[in-house]
Design a protein around this motif. Sequence first.
Motif, PDB file in Angstrom:
ATOM      1  N   GLN A  52       1.257  -0.895   0.192  1.00 16.54           N
ATOM      2  CA  GLN A  52      -0.332  -0.247   0.048  1.00 16.54           C
ATOM      3  C   GLN A  52       1.052   0.964   0.498  1.00 16.54           C
ATOM      4  O   GLN A  52       0.533   2.944  -0.848  1.00 16.54           O
ATOM      5  N   ALA A  53       1.994   1.029   0.655  1.00 16.79           N
ATOM      6  CA  ALA A  53       2.657   2.414   1.153  1.00 16.79           C
ATOM      7  C   ALA A  53       3.601   2.761   0.144  1.00 16.79           C
ATOM      8  O   ALA A  53       3.961   3.449  -0.879  1.00 16.79           O
ATOM      9  N   LEU A  54       3.757   1.368  -1.436  1.00 15.98           N
ATOM     10  CA  LEU A  54       4.457   1.384  -2.603  1.00 15.98           C
ATOM     11  C   LEU A  54       3.740   1.482  -3.583  1.00 15.98           C
ATOM     12  O   LEU A  54       3.868   1.301  -4.678  1.00 15.98           O
ATOM     13  N   ALA A  55       2.478   1.305  -3.440  1.00 16.04           N
ATOM     14  CA  ALA A  55       1.690   1.322  -4.537  1.00 16.04           C
ATOM     15  C   ALA A  55       2.028   2.482  -5.951  1.00 16.04           C
ATOM     16  O   ALA A  55       2.235   3.638  -5.434  1.00 16.04           O
ATOM     17  N   PRO A  56       2.578   1.990  -6.902  1.00 17.41           N
ATOM     18  CA  PRO A  56       2.391   2.922  -8.219  1.00 17.41           C
ATOM     19  C   PRO A  56       1.219   2.924  -8.203  1.00 17.41           C
ATOM     20  O   PRO A  56       1.384   3.599  -9.642  1.00 17.41           O
ATOM     21  N   ASN A  57       0.015   2.508  -8.703  1.00 16.54           N
ATOM     22  CA  ASN A  57      -0.954   2.398  -8.764  1.00 16.54           C
ATOM     23  C   ASN A  57      -2.234   2.448  -8.235  1.00 16.54           C
ATOM     24  O   ASN A  57      -1.575   1.643  -6.960  1.00 16.54           O
ATOM     25  N   ILE A  58      -3.271   2.709  -8.346  1.00 14.12           N
ATOM     26  CA  ILE A  58      -4.568   2.064  -8.060  1.00 14.12           C
ATOM     27  C   ILE A  58      -4.523   0.330  -7.675  1.00 14.12           C
ATOM     28  O   ILE A  58      -5.245  -0.100  -6.893  1.00 14.12           O
ATOM     29  N   TRP A  59      -4.384  -0.218  -8.712  1.00 11.37           N
ATOM     30  CA  TRP A  59      -4.648  -2.070  -8.079  1.00 11.37           C
ATOM     31  C   TRP A  59      -3.879  -2.516  -7.599  1.00 11.37           C
ATOM     32  O   TRP A  59      -3.473  -3.668  -7.289  1.00 11.37           O
ATOM     33  N   VAL A  60      -2.215  -2.218  -7.722  1.00 14.63           N
ATOM     34  CA  VAL A  60      -1.265  -2.335  -6.772  1.00 14.63           C
ATOM     35  C   VAL A  60      -1.832  -2.051  -4.657  1.00 14.63           C
ATOM     36  O   VAL A  60      -1.768  -3.131  -4.002  1.00 14.63           O
ATOM     37  N   PHE A  61      -2.279  -1.289  -5.078  1.00 13.15           N
ATOM     38  CA  PHE A  61      -3.128  -0.904  -3.647  1.00 13.15           C
ATOM     39  C   PHE A  61      -4.146  -1.566  -2.839  1.00 13.15           C
ATOM     40  O   PHE A  61      -4.506  -1.938  -2.080  1.00 13.15           O
ATOM     41  N   MET A  62      -5.553  -1.908  -4.251  1.00 10.07           N
ATOM     42  CA  MET A  62      -5.826  -2.613  -4.204  1.00 10.07           C
ATOM     43  C   MET A  62      -5.756  -4.077  -3.209  1.00 10.07           C
ATOM     44  O   MET A  62      -6.699  -4.722  -2.461  1.00 10.07           O
ATOM     45  N   LEU A  63      -4.614  -4.593  -3.652  1.00  5.25           N
ATOM     46  CA  LEU A  63      -4.107  -5.826  -3.350  1.00  5.25           C
ATOM     47  C   LEU A  63      -3.326  -5.598  -2.340  1.00  5.25           C
ATOM     48  O   LEU A  63      -3.940  -6.341  -1.125  1.00  5.25           O
ATOM     49  N   GLY A  64      -3.800  -4.681  -2.141  1.00  4.47           N
ATOM     50  CA  GLY A  64      -2.901  -4.839  -0.054  1.00  4.47           C
ATOM     51  C   GLY A  64      -3.665  -4.332   0.496  1.00  4.47           C
ATOM     52  O   GLY A  64      -3.427  -4.902   1.540  1.00  4.47           O
ATOM     53  N   ARG A  65      -5.096  -4.201   0.268  1.00  4.46           N
ATOM     54  CA  ARG A  65      -5.718  -3.527   1.256  1.00  4.46           C
ATOM     55  C   ARG A  65      -6.414  -5.203   1.072  1.00  4.46           C
ATOM     56  O   ARG A  65      -6.842  -5.365   2.431  1.00  4.46           O
ATOM     57  N   PHE A  66      -6.587  -5.972   0.466  1.00  7.12           N
ATOM     58  CA  PHE A  66      -6.887  -7.780   0.576  1.00  7.12           C
ATOM     59  C   PHE A  66      -6.642  -7.434   1.202  1.00  7.12           C
ATOM     60  O   PHE A  66      -7.179  -8.966   2.040  1.00  7.12           O
ATOM     61  N   GLY A  67      -5.417  -7.818   1.676  1.00  4.91           N
ATOM     62  CA  GLY A  67      -3.852  -8.583   1.668  1.00  4.91           C
ATOM     63  C   GLY A  67      -4.521  -8.091   2.936  1.00  4.91           C
ATOM     64  O   GLY A  67      -3.841  -9.404   4.530  1.00  4.91           O
ATOM     65  N   LEU A  68      -4.589  -7.260   3.871  1.00  5.66           N
ATOM     66  CA  LEU A  68      -4.941  -6.521   5.074  1.00  5.66           C
ATOM     67  C   LEU A  68      -5.938  -7.473   5.701  1.00  5.66           C
ATOM     68  O   LEU A  68      -6.042  -7.894   6.449  1.00  5.66           O
ATOM     69  N   GLY A  69      -7.223  -7.087   4.797  1.00  7.33           N
ATOM     70  CA  GLY A  69      -7.922  -8.315   5.392  1.00  7.33           C
ATOM     71  C   GLY A  69      -7.837  -9.457   5.823  1.00  7.33           C
ATOM     72  O   GLY A  69      -8.884  -9.658   7.233  1.00  7.33           O
ATOM     73  N   ILE A  70      -7.040  -9.857   5.249  1.00 11.16           N
ATOM     74  CA  ILE A  70      -7.535 -11.279   5.578  1.00 11.16           C
ATOM     75  C   ILE A  70      -6.515 -11.647   6.956  1.00 11.16           C
ATOM     76  O   ILE A  70      -6.645 -12.384   7.791  1.00 11.16           O
TER      77      ILE A  70
END
Length: 416
Positions: free
Chosen positions: A311-329
């Motif tokens: 999330q901190a290093l996200a180059p675009n919205i899709w990487v950020f979204m992937l980090g948010r999904f991982g956080l939910g785990i």
Amino acid sequence: MQEGKPISWQRTLWTMAAVQAIMMMAFSSMGPFLALFIGQLGVKSEHAVEVWAGVVASANFLMSAIMSPIWGGVADKRGKKMMVMRTTLAIAIATCLMGFSHNVYELLVIRMLQGAFSGFSASANALVASVIPEERLGYALGWLSTFAMVGSLLGPLLGGVLVDTFHHNYRIVFFLTALFASTAFILTWLLVREPSGKTDANASRKRLSLIGQFKLLGEMKSIQVMFFVLFVAQFSVMSVQPVLPLYIRELAGKSAQLVGILGTLSGVCFAVTGLADLIFSPFLGKRSDRIGYKRVLSISLFGAALCYLPQALAPNIWVFMLGRFGLGIFVGGILPTANALVGRLTPREQRGRIYGFTSSSTFLGSFAGPLVGGAISAAFGIRTMLAAVIGLYLINLLWVRLRVQEWSDEQSAKGV
């Protein structure tokens, strides 16, 4: 409903789980646009919007932190069901009033009034803990957390879609939120019962003043250790919440296609965290009774820290979204596990007031998080704040490993 009929803990659990989902849907529906709504109320500068977003998001939590121990004591004396009904009704009224606010100062005052009369999660936890079998406490609070995440999943999506559908009319979401909270009030009123013997038990027990409650808490060393866990966990989550819509707008860049659905996009980024928790929480929160509370806390904190890195290093919205999904785990295993451990360490008849105190720690984290997060984001950038959250999770992990003791049947309710 027949008063002489035995109380079904399953009915209480699933009713409160549904109410939890509704209330979290109501709360989270405002998340994707609160900062944008503040801009619509006349705050023009981007820097000022970030600061105000932190102040407004945290104001009600400060009042909740102050009032939670008081409401917790009232819950033990007057009934936990009444406290759930009180908080759902107060949130319904206050949220409706937010929809009529004309400037950011009115919004701030209403949020503070909402906080003074809220404290829903503590009331819900105490109510369920009063009827649930002891060996199923982690299981029950895990399900409450899961349904809360279901609400968190649907709320931002619904809020974001409504905002885009009604051409960025943010006020309509406040009115819808008030309707959700009113529905939760009715469900609790009609379907939930408490043990009929609670009044007699309370009458025979010395009713402690607020100072007496603090003294009682001073004897419970194990509970005191959990205050830091709950505070830092909630601080970590809430520190980035108010400014995430602005970060999402930054990641969307100048793409007309993405900017046109910014409300929906923000809702999806918030919601994927809830989706991941819904899928994976059976392996964490609801298993804590079997594999150990300390172990689940450690796994959850370490996993959450790792998931803030993309999330901190996200180059675009899709990487950020992937980090948010991982956080939910992982994030769904933190608060229910900590609250279950608190419940196991506390006598059943004192859980209302103890959950009131531990909720103050959570509310203080919810208060300080947005305030500090908004200020740091305004001064150093949102990515810096996201990186700092990684450090907070690792500090909390270290505290758990060194200070938190695993619960066992041999431990006394007062801890060690």
